[in-house]
Design an enzyme around this catalytic site. Structure first.
Site, PDB file in Angstrom:
ATOM      1  N   ASP A  24       9.252 -10.267  11.517  1.00 33.66           N
ATOM      2  CA  ASP A  24      10.548 -10.815  11.103  1.00 33.66           C
ATOM      3  C   ASP A  24      11.500  -9.733  10.598  1.00 33.66           C
ATOM      4  O   ASP A  24      12.545 -10.047  10.022  1.00 33.66           O
ATOM      5  CB  ASP A  24      10.362 -11.927  10.061  1.00 33.66           C
ATOM      6  CG  ASP A  24       9.723 -11.432   8.779  1.00 33.66           C
ATOM      7  OD1 ASP A  24       8.989 -10.422   8.820  1.00 33.66           O
ATOM      8  OD2 ASP A  24       9.966 -12.042   7.720  1.00 33.66           O
ATOM      9  N   ARG A  34      10.006  -5.726   7.028  1.00 33.26           N
ATOM     10  CA  ARG A  34       9.220  -4.547   6.643  1.00 33.26           C
ATOM     11  C   ARG A  34       9.624  -3.331   7.463  1.00 33.26           C
ATOM     12  O   ARG A  34      10.182  -3.462   8.554  1.00 33.26           O
ATOM     13  CB  ARG A  34       7.736  -4.795   6.890  1.00 33.26           C
ATOM     14  CG  ARG A  34       7.162  -5.845   5.989  1.00 33.26           C
ATOM     15  CD  ARG A  34       5.668  -5.942   6.174  1.00 33.26           C
ATOM     16  NE  ARG A  34       5.130  -6.885   5.197  1.00 33.26           N
ATOM     17  CZ  ARG A  34       3.865  -7.003   4.900  1.00 33.26           C
ATOM     18  NH1 ARG A  34       2.963  -6.257   5.515  1.00 33.26           N
ATOM     19  NH2 ARG A  34       3.470  -7.869   3.993  1.00 33.26           N
TER      20      ARG A  34
END
Ligand code: G1P
Ligand code: ZN
Length: 582
Positions: free
Chosen positions: A302, A305
């Protein structure tokens, strides 16, 4: 114009719908059971209260993993039935987690509306596909994850739910085509707006960073660049930002087409899972073809990170946030008037603490999970924050932000090489080694034991807590393992009192703190979807500049030994080695 009806569907509770560190994550097969997702969504609407849901503008999108498209249609129909006024969907259902936060905070709809919250459909760095994970979490009006007060209510509602509302006859919306579709229900109009996934986010990044100076760096023949999206949603942003805006070569993008199953891989940007990038950067055991690029980075599913690499060089996430904080004011226009403060999660190394002290900045240590940073940011107490788990970010939004971190590093590189791009390049490695020379080095590693028997993990943790009642006993064990390791001077379970709202979070990790600043920390993961994951964090501070250049695993070997014996890791879990080392 389509007029829809609202149905009330009888249902009964499912066990285990308790949101973890970051939303509810389960196998797709669990989510795909009749009523499973419906129950959770209705429980969320009920927790937010009908009053707030009616008339709301709700973002619904995610990292594009398997089951997302079905989930978007279901949530849209339930939103319509619960009186939501509009649903916003990123094209093809794609929005990175940071982009959702940006969209909530910044986007203005075609009719002048603003979003009030979002369902983010992601299980972050967990694999995707028919046999893998799906996830859902709710973000609030400030763009950040729902606070514990709300997630607790959601969970409570899931245990008592008896019915949900749905507009069953609402036709599926084509989420591949940009534009607004209008409907009418019993309470009035309901719209679905499909919008470009990247433009709001790109605009925000351009307001934070000096794109011109990054462009100079990226197009310099001295510099080379590589970005791996691991088939996650970051791909939807990488081309727009790195190639179209900043002039990087298309060939510098790896795995940048989002896939429902992340190409069968594990979309977690670390040295274990980002294999292709690691090889390209000349790290690991694999043969590298040609000279590695000067800079490499990766994102998770997503895109919140990030992993930062230099040529044959790994930057630990704990160092990364400290280095960004140390250079932000000079290198990043958004911070030019100074930092309000900095924060890290408890298991993250104390590298940031040392920078905060040097620069006389407000500093906070919070429990694991991004939601704790949000309160500090809303109160104007924190500008930059990070976690050891490859999460870095700032108060431009209320989520960690993978592409932001890459742009922050590129800004620092551009600044250090300003007017010098003709000479020898200041590299990622130079920046990190200089940082260690100034501030000292925090040797750091994390061992993960994934999918351990939950009962065994609990017992291991309970034993570590029990041991804490007698430090002499602890030190006897420590010295018995390695006499060259410092004494444990403090041992506790981390507890946090939020300085803004006064709320207390207890049992946030078991800590053993050593006289020389070393730390051993044990935590159970709150994001796994099966069994238990034990995380062991190992850290040692070295101030002497002549000793900051050692190999990390050699420097940490004595502490690792101590940690494994102290916790009786093998005895409890049956594991002789961790699943992943980062
Ligand atoms: C993990 C990380 C944590 C991060 C979270 C969401 O949580 O350790 O830092 O905030 O994922 O990305 P855990 O599984 O340890 O609870
Ligand atoms: Zn993530």
């Amino acid at each position: 114009m389509v007029v829809f009806k609202v149905s009330r569907v009888q249902t009964s509770p499912f066990e285990g719908q308790k949101p973890g560190t970051s939303g509810l994550r389960k196998k797709v097969k669990v989510f795909a059971q009749p009523n499973y997702l419906h129950n959770f969504v209705q429980a969320s609407f009920n927790a937010l209260t009908a009053e707030k849901v009616r008339g709301a503008t709700l973002v619904v999108s995610g990292d594009g993993r398997y089951f997302s498209k079905d989930a978007i249609q279901i949530i849209t129909k339930m939103a319509a039935a619960n009186g939501v006024r509009r649903v916003w969907v990123g094209q093809n259902g794609l929005l990175s987690t940071p982009a959702v936060s940006c969209v909530i905070r910044e986007r203005v709809g075609v009719d002048g509306s603003k979003a009030t919250g979002a369902f983010i459909l992601t299980a972050s760095h967990n694999p995707g596909g028919l046999h893998e994970d799906f996830g859902i979490k709710y973000n609030m009006e400030n763009g950040g994850p729902a606070p514990e007060g709300i997630t607790d209510k959601i969970y409570k509602n899931t245990t008592t739910i008896t019915e949900y509302l749905i507009a069953e006859d609402l036709p599926d919306v084509d989420i591949s085509a940009l534009g607004v579709t209008n409907f009418t229900g019993p309470e009035g109009p309901f719209d679905v707006e499909v919008f470009d996934s990247a433009s709001d986010y790109v605009k925000l990044m351009k307001s934070i960073f000096d794109f011109e100076s990054i462009r100079k760096l990226l197009t310099s023949p001295k510099f080379s660049f590589c970005y791996d999206a691991l088939h996650g949603v970051a791909g939807a942003y990488a081309k727009r930002i790195f190639v179209d805006e900043l002039g990087a070569q298309e060939s510098s993008l790896l795995n940048c087409v989002p896939k429902e199953d992340f190409g069968g891989g594990h979309p977690d940007p670390n040295l274990t899972y980002a294999k292709e990038l690691v090889a390209r950067m000349g790290l690991g055991n694999s043969e590298t073809q040609g000279e590695p690029p000067e800079f490499g980075a990766a994102a998770d599913g997503d895109a919140d990170r990030n992993m930062i690499l230099g040529k044959r060089f790994f930057v630990t996430p704990s160092d990364s946030v400290a280095i960004i904080a140390a250079n932000a004011v000079e290198a990043i226009p958004y911070f030019s008037s100074g930092l309000k403060g900095v924060a890290r999660s408890m298991p993250t190394s104390a590298a940031l603490d040392v920078v905060a002290k040097h620069l006389n900045l407000k500093f906070f240590e919070v429990p694991t999970g991004w939601k704790f940073f949000g309160n500090l940011m809303d109160a104007g107490l924190c500008s930059i924050c990070g976690e050891e788990s490859f999460g870095t970010g700032s108060d431009h939004i209320r989520e960690k932000d993978g592409i932001w971190a890459v742009l922050a590093w590129l800004s620092i590189l551009a600044y250090k090489n300003k007017d010098k791009l003709q000479d020898k390049l200041v590299t990622v490695e130079d920046i990190v080694r200089n940082h260690w020379a100034t501030y000292g080095r925090h040797y750091y590693t994390r061992y993960d034991y994934e999918n351990v028997d939950a009962g065994a993990a609990k017992e291991l943790m309970a034993n570590l807590v029990k041991l804490q009642s007698s430090l002499p006993e602890v030190n006897k064990i420590v010295k018995g393992v390695r006499s060259d390791v410092a004494n444990v001077v403090n041992a506790d379970e981390f507890e946090y009192k939020d300085p803004v709202d006064g709320s207390v979070s207890s049992h946030q990790g078991i800590r053993y703190l050593f006289e020389d600043g070393s730390r051993l920390i044990f935590r159970l993961s709150g994001t796994g979807s099966e069994g238990a994951t034990i995380r062991l964090y190992i850290e040692q501070y070295e101030k002497d500049p002549s000793k900051t250049g050692r190999l990390s695993h050699e420097a940490l070997a004595p502490l690792v030994d101590v940690a494994l014996k102290l916790s009786k890791m093998q005895e409890y879990t049956g594991r002789s080695a961790p699943t992943v080392i980062t």
